[in-house]
Write an enzyme that holds these catalytic residues in place. Structure first.
Site, mmCIF file in Angstrom:
data_model
loop_
_atom_site.group_PDB
_atom_site.id
_atom_site.type_symbol
_atom_site.label_atom_id
_atom_site.label_comp_id
_atom_site.label_asym_id
_atom_site.label_seq_id
_atom_site.Cartn_x
_atom_site.Cartn_y
_atom_site.Cartn_z
ATOM 1 N N GLU A 113 0.767 -0.957 0.345
ATOM 2 C CA GLU A 113 0.178 -0.303 -0.081
ATOM 3 C C GLU A 113 0.996 1.265 -0.318
ATOM 4 O O GLU A 113 0.317 2.598 -0.199
ATOM 5 C CB GLU A 113 -1.141 0.021 1.297
ATOM 6 C CG GLU A 113 -1.732 -0.963 1.134
ATOM 7 C CD GLU A 113 -3.288 -1.080 1.047
ATOM 8 O OE1 GLU A 113 -3.780 0.120 0.125
ATOM 9 O OE2 GLU A 113 -3.301 -2.404 -0.330
ATOM 10 N N HIS B 282 -5.301 1.783 7.036
ATOM 11 C CA HIS B 282 -3.317 1.744 6.944
ATOM 12 C C HIS B 282 -2.535 2.253 8.285
ATOM 13 O O HIS B 282 -3.427 3.086 9.005
ATOM 14 C CB HIS B 282 -2.698 3.091 5.576
ATOM 15 C CG HIS B 282 -3.484 2.601 4.802
ATOM 16 N ND1 HIS B 282 -4.617 3.506 3.919
ATOM 17 C CD2 HIS B 282 -3.646 1.512 3.300
ATOM 18 C CE1 HIS B 282 -4.224 2.961 2.391
ATOM 19 N NE2 HIS B 282 -4.044 1.763 2.748
ATOM 20 N N CYS C 142 -2.442 11.279 3.809
ATOM 21 C CA CYS C 142 -3.484 10.815 2.612
ATOM 22 C C CYS C 142 -3.423 10.857 1.701
ATOM 23 O O CYS C 142 -2.648 10.668 0.199
ATOM 24 C CB CYS C 142 -5.558 9.955 3.381
ATOM 25 S SG CYS C 142 -5.530 9.041 4.033
HETATM 26 O O1 SUG Z 1 -8.033 2.784 -0.078
HETATM 27 N N1 SUG Z 1 -10.757 5.507 0.268
HETATM 28 C C1 SUG Z 1 -9.006 5.369 0.464
HETATM 29 C C2 SUG Z 1 -8.363 5.887 0.962
HETATM 30 C C3 SUG Z 1 -7.213 5.485 1.387
HETATM 31 C C4 SUG Z 1 -6.210 6.661 1.969
HETATM 32 N N2 SUG Z 1 -4.743 6.376 1.807
HETATM 33 C C5 SUG Z 1 -3.801 6.481 3.349
HETATM 34 N N3 SUG Z 1 -4.391 6.127 4.593
HETATM 35 N N4 SUG Z 1 -2.979 6.697 2.498
HETATM 36 C C6 SUG Z 1 -8.912 2.881 0.407
HETATM 37 O O2 SUG Z 1 -9.115 2.889 1.012
HETATM 38 C C7 SUG Z 1 -12.852 4.897 -0.947
HETATM 39 C C8 SUG Z 1 -13.539 4.685 -2.442
HETATM 40 C C9 SUG Z 1 -14.801 4.648 -2.102
HETATM 41 O O3 SUG Z 1 -15.541 4.354 -1.082
HETATM 42 O O4 SUG Z 1 -15.663 5.239 -3.131
HETATM 43 C C10 SUG Z 1 -11.375 5.175 -1.008
HETATM 44 O O5 SUG Z 1 -10.688 3.905 -1.523
#
Ligand code: SUG
Length: 450
Positions: free
Chosen positions: A178, A253, A374
């Site tokens: 990730e 994460h 993020c």
């Molecule tokens: O991968 N949300 C992302 C958020 C990523 C956050 N990144 C870090 N923590 N670095 C994920 O879960 C949601 C998209 C949706 O539900 O439409 C989403 O992909």
């Protein structure tokens, strides 16, 4: 004038794409699931992110922009069997498999902390800055990012004598990666050799506890592979496991429960398995480099894991200003949680390495589980490396109004799940991205331009 050997940490934020929406695609990410099917505002989302970039640039930080990816991904929809012209592909997917259309339409590349893992040249065997795009194998909508991400990175960090851009690891559960969301680097100065800290959710082949409710997205095997690819030495890497019970509480994460910068680790007391051993190993390896180490640990009694997940206290950016002071960049949800707000207020009267807290409105991204950290990819660069970066991507007084007006020209202020079936969205999105490649001087990075 900058001194020759000095290095800086640049933050590259993802520009939110025109298809930003709430599709509930990320099981294990509490915000994504709880806002499923609500109406998004792509224009506001893009502007919130852009304002963060500009404010940090104004404060003297090196701030870059990473472009959105082409969405909806017609390529994904064709790969899963929808055919005909682009409009028919979208219409058939909307009818027969709306969940696949949602995956193909996600603007998830905005969360550039997941774009790649980056190791500064001071740490790597060959003295280049290494990037490994993350395979994001845990979620379909994210697993389709890395090929395009790699192309974008190659357009921005094009000088192969200074930058090495690897291919993503094979996209399979054993090597789930990730990116920088599970990676932190500690160092006395950005330009000095540091210790790279890799946090994984589970080991595919080894023993050890695993979460029961939600998936662990990152494996130890992937973290070790990235460290090997980057040519990092064993005395300068630490691998730690995230507590499985916090993954089960929504910490999908590590950057939802910990953030580090230079000599400071700011984290919750329940972040890691054998937390004190983790601190000891970091301290020992850093002290061998002559670098002090401080863990600023927040106890459950002051801020619960649940509070951390809903406020994103630890999904903050910890940044060293040019005068050496450390700033913590938090989302406004932190002010709206009484316990988190009280903790942040108490920092002023405690002796901590955090000198100031800045609050940002990132509401649209937050509703999908994406906070300040993020949205950014950290890249440490020395002067020569900085000079080798495509200079058009740096945020400044000229780029900000250009992008702001570009958003006004191309973005909708309302996008509901049903709107993903609208074939006009594809045309609008391509028109926007086509113009963006000119603004950012990227060349033809998108499939539709080739
Ligand atoms: O991968 N949300 C992302 C958020 C990523 C956050 N990144 C870090 N923590 N670095 C994920 O879960 C949601 C998209 C949706 O539900 O439409 C989403 O992909």
């Amino acid at each position: 004038m900058m001194q020759a050997s000095k290095a800086y940490e640049a933050n590259f934020d993802g520009l939110v794409g025109p298809t930003h929406n709430y599709a509930g695609l990320s099981f294990g990410n509490v915000a994504s699931r709880s806002n499923e099917k609500s109406v998004a505002n792509p224009k506001a989302a893009a502007k919130q992110g852009l304002r963060k970039m500009k404010r940090l640039a104004d404060l003297g930080f090196q701030q870059g922009v990473l472009p959105p990816l082409e969405r909806p991904s017609i390529r994904l929809l064709r790969d899963v069997g929808f055919s005909g012209d682009d409009a028919s592909v979208i219409a058939r997917a909307a009818r027969e498999a709306p969940e696949l259309l949602a995956a193909a339409s996600s603007a998830s590349a905005m969360w550039t902390a997941n774009a790649a893992t980056v190791s500064p040249s001071a740490d790597t065997e060959d003295g280049r800055v290494h990037f490994t795009p993350a395979n994001l194998a845990a979620k379909l909508h994210r697993a389709i990012e890395h090929g395009e991400t790699r192309r974008t990175l190659a357009a921005i960090f094009a000088d192969e004598a200074r930058f090495r851009i690897h291919h993503a690891l094979p996209g399979t559960p054993a090597l789930g990666d990730e990116g920088a969301a599970n990676h932190t680097r500690f160092a006395r100065e950005y330009g000095a050799k540091g210790v790279e800290f890799f946090v994984y959710g589970k080991s595919e082949y080894g023993q050890g506890p695993q979460p029961q409710r939600y998936p662990a997205r990152q494996t130890l095997e992937a973290s070790r592979a990235v460290a090997r690819l980057h040519g990092l030495s064993g005395d300068a890497t630490v691998f730690a496991q995230q507590s499985p019970d916090v993954i089960d509480a929504g910490v999908f994460h590590n950057d939802v429960i910990a953030v580090g910068n230079r000599t400071t680790l700011f984290c919750h007391e329940r972040a890691f398995v054998d937390q004190h051993k983790v601190y000891d190993e970091l301290r020992t390896k850093l002290e061998a480099q002559g670098t002090p180490f401080t863990a600023l640990e927040v106890p459950e009694s002051e801020v619960s894991v649940e509070d951390a997940v809903s406020s994103y206290l630890f999904n903050s950016q910890l940044l060293s200003a040019t005068d050496g002071r450390q700033l913590l960049i938090v989302p406004q949800e932190c002010r709206e949680n009484a316990r988190v707000a009280a903790y942040l207020d108490s920092l002023a009267s405690r002796k901590t390495p955090i000198d100031e807290v800045l609050v940002f409105d990132l509401r649209e991204s937050m509703k999908n589980g994406g906070g300040p950290a993020c949205l950014r990819l950290r890249v440490v660069l020395d002067d020569a490396e900085h000079a080798a970066v495509n200079s058009r991507v740096w945020m400044n007084d000229a780029l900000f109004p250009q992008l702001d007006a570009w958003i006004d020209r191309h973005y909708r202020d309302r996008l509901a799940p049903a709107d993903l079936a609208d074939p006009k969205l594809l045309a609008e999105s391509r028109a926007a991205l086509d113009e963006l490649t000119t603004i950012l001087g990227l060349g033809a990075v998108y499939d539709f331009q080739r």
